[in-house]
Design a protein around this motif. Structure first.
Motif, short mmCIF file in Angstrom:
data_model
loop_
_atom_site.label_atom_id
_atom_site.label_comp_id
_atom_site.label_asym_id
_atom_site.label_seq_id
_atom_site.Cartn_x
_atom_site.Cartn_y
_atom_site.Cartn_z
N LYS A 53 0.90 -1.00 -0.04
CA LYS A 53 0.14 -0.02 -0.06
C LYS A 53 0.85 1.35 -0.03
O LYS A 53 0.42 2.26 -0.68
N THR A 65 -5.15 2.82 -3.48
CA THR A 65 -4.70 3.08 -2.20
C THR A 65 -5.94 3.94 -1.40
O THR A 65 -5.76 3.63 -0.03
N CYS A 67 -8.59 3.14 -0.34
CA CYS A 67 -9.57 1.98 -0.13
C CYS A 67 -10.84 2.47 0.81
O CYS A 67 -10.29 3.16 1.97
N ASN A 68 -11.74 1.72 0.86
CA ASN A 68 -12.87 1.99 1.89
C ASN A 68 -12.29 1.00 3.15
O ASN A 68 -11.65 0.14 2.94
N ARG A 69 -13.09 1.57 4.18
CA ARG A 69 -12.85 0.65 5.57
C ARG A 69 -14.11 0.28 5.95
O ARG A 69 -14.90 1.35 6.20
N THR A 82 -11.42 -2.75 8.47
CA THR A 82 -10.64 -3.57 7.75
C THR A 82 -10.77 -2.92 6.32
O THR A 82 -11.54 -2.51 5.71
N ASP A 83 -9.46 -2.80 5.38
CA ASP A 83 -9.23 -2.32 4.32
C ASP A 83 -10.14 -2.98 3.26
O ASP A 83 -9.98 -4.43 3.29
#
Length: 282
Positions: A53, A65, A67-69, A82-83
């Protein structure tokens, strides 16, 4: 927005996934995918993803990079941030991981997406998946049968509203509140507050009796609507109230026999699921 978590298997290895109804897309737990591609254990996959990442970020690869969590359930039963990546993001991540499993995994992802399209076209497949998901969460067969029936009843009711020219969203929510308020004495928001719910689905946290009464109310509203053929929101609201009244009478009679209320503050996590704790994941 409705997000439903599910476990998918790739070569007997679990991949945590989430289906977003609003965006109509899958999200995949990135560390689960990295673990499969690199044959690492969970901690090794976390470390690999952190390094990858950072490298992708330095290369300016923001679409990957950023990303949602999401909160996903870990192996110990706890909920952790969590990614996750959608299908497009995940394809790009996979391209950055040298692995002989890359192509088979891409093909697997395509099948997952295809299965969801099939479910949207064939509701029976979606119901089968719902049964599997509820069983995984620990619900009893009796509750699951009631819940699946309640989903069918709800669909019949919203079809009636649609036939009557009502708009999804505010009007549907208002009519639902009327039905719920009439039979339970609480609006949907008040009911969720009683149970300590936030974004969770209210029906998924009802007891068997509560679910049965809610289903009776919605089924009654549907049948009354078919008979009266209401026009406009005001008439539909009257039908909703009448449907809720049917279940209210049933509730009051049952409570009289039991000597207690059947409206419960209990939610699913109180008796089915491990306690949820907010912890950081990869």
């Amino acid at each position: 927005m409705t997000k439903k978590e599910a476990l998918k298997l790739f070569e007997d290895k679990k991949v945590r996934t989430v289906w977003d109804d609003e965006q109509e897309k899958w999200y995949f737990a990135i560390v689960d995918v990295i673990a499969i591609l690199t044959d690492n254990d969970y901690q090794g996959a976390r470390n690999y993803w952190k390094v990858l990442k950072n490298r992708l970020a330095k290369e300016g690869n923001e679409p990957v990079t950023n990303c949602n969590r999401l909160k996903l359930r870990a192996a110990d039963g706890k909920m952790r941030q969590t990614d996750v990546a959608d299908t497009e993001q995940l394809f790009r991540i996979i391209q950055s991981v040298p692995s002989p499993k890359a192509e088979p995994f891409k093909q697997w992802m395509a099948r997952v997406a295809s299965d969801r399209i099939d479910q949207m076209q064939d509701p029976e497949l979606s119901i089968d998946q719902a049964i599997i998901d509820y069983k995984r969460l620990g619900y009893s067969d009796n509750w699951i049968n009631q819940r699946i029936r309640s989903i069918e009843v709800r669909k019949e009711l919203t079809d009636e509203w649609k036939r009557g020219g009502l708009e999804e969203g505010v009007q549907y929510a208002s009519l639902t509140d009327i039905i719920t308020k009439e039979w339970s004495g609480r609006t949907t928001k008040e009911y969720k507050r009683l149970k300590g719910l936030k974004k969770e689905n209210l029906c998924d946290n009802m007891t068997n009796v509560e679910l049965a009464l809610n289903t009776l109310a919605e089924a009654s509203a549907t049948e009354i609507s078919k008979q009266r053929n209401p026009k406009g929101f005001k008439q539909h609201a009257e039908v909703a109230q009448n449907g809720g009244m049917v279940a209210k009478v049933a509730r009051e009679q049952l409570e009289q026999q039991l000597g207690r209320t059947v409206i419960s503050s209990a939610k699913a996590s109180d008796y089915l699921l491990p306690s949820e704790e907010t912890e950081e994941d990869a």
